[in-house]
Design an enzyme around this catalytic site. Sequence first.
Site, mmCIF file in Angstrom:
data_model
loop_
_atom_site.group_PDB
_atom_site.id
_atom_site.type_symbol
_atom_site.label_atom_id
_atom_site.label_comp_id
_atom_site.label_asym_id
_atom_site.label_seq_id
_atom_site.Cartn_x
_atom_site.Cartn_y
_atom_site.Cartn_z
ATOM 1 N N HIS A 56 43.113 16.209 38.987
ATOM 2 C CA HIS A 56 41.758 16.190 38.109
ATOM 3 C C HIS A 56 42.217 16.842 36.819
ATOM 4 O O HIS A 56 43.093 17.739 36.703
ATOM 5 C CB HIS A 56 40.664 16.854 38.741
ATOM 6 C CG HIS A 56 39.632 17.027 37.770
ATOM 7 N ND1 HIS A 56 38.887 16.086 37.608
ATOM 8 C CD2 HIS A 56 38.975 18.315 37.506
ATOM 9 C CE1 HIS A 56 37.844 16.627 36.805
ATOM 10 N NE2 HIS A 56 37.910 17.900 36.846
ATOM 11 N N HIS A 131 41.037 18.857 27.014
ATOM 12 C CA HIS A 131 40.146 19.515 27.855
ATOM 13 C C HIS A 131 39.596 20.843 27.518
ATOM 14 O O HIS A 131 40.117 21.957 27.814
ATOM 15 C CB HIS A 131 40.773 19.588 29.429
ATOM 16 C CG HIS A 131 39.830 20.165 30.512
ATOM 17 N ND1 HIS A 131 39.780 21.040 31.429
ATOM 18 C CD2 HIS A 131 38.615 19.518 30.755
ATOM 19 C CE1 HIS A 131 38.949 21.148 32.240
ATOM 20 N NE2 HIS A 131 37.975 20.429 31.863
#
Length: 303
Positions: A56, A131
Amino acid sequence: MIAFRKVRRKLRMGTICSPNPSGTKTLEVCNADWMASLPSHLHNVPLSNLAIPGSHDSFSYWVDEKSPVGPDQTPAIKRLARISFVKKVMKKWSVTQNLTFREQLDAGIRYFDLRVSSKPGDADQEIYFIHGLFGIKVWDGLMEINSFLTQHPQEIVFLDFNHFYAMDEAHHKRLILRIQEAFGSKLCSACSVESMTLRRLWEKKCQVLIFYHCPFYKQYPFLWPGKKIPAPWANTTSVRKLILFLETTLSERSPHGSFHVSQAILTPRVKTIARGLVGGLKNTLVHRLALILVYPWRLSRRS
């Protein structure tokens, strides 16, 4: 803890001991070539029927706390980030991996969850992983993956480009060109999911499936539409709810026409971050999930 460290060292090296079919002794199995090592009767099984390990936010093993806050963040977070220590806190919650692309590949990871963005003020239109904070250049990551694939010609990877930020048509064209330059003939053209087997890909010398969650996929035969690899998301901090969600979505997945991603991840809420501000993601959620999901599974396998 010592046993855990030994396993982690072997994962970094791309090897780990696994029992042989008779269960009488252990063999040193190379995770870097696990697809090539599968028994022959699985070579003609559709890839959608194989359990393929993935990660992930796969690229987030490094983020640059000196860079601007990413366009994936809210205006409130961007304002807070002007305070010097805020980006250090953000880094603790943005880093979701501790292995590089190469180390993940050596450990056996074959599905990569990729989120990308342009960077404000970057005149060359370079694309970065993102991110919360900006990571490495996408080009550098692609070249690292390609280097591994060249050395391991029977391994197949799934690259899932599922989030795009601050990208116009020119950015998309540059990214797609980079993908072409990096992988060339290794790219697998989109076709029927059921026809995708290891044997077929080996015969065609294809190793890379690119999933592109943007209408631009229609213009390039080697881009698979995002709908071909749905990844339902539990969006919870509860392990019990997560397990129930995974069991439900797996049982309800489409039997034909697409792959399926099971996201065994916990997602922090604002109050979760506030409570674990200093500890970060790893100490607040990851360890809890590992203890509940991994260790009972190991015990059940041994019993």
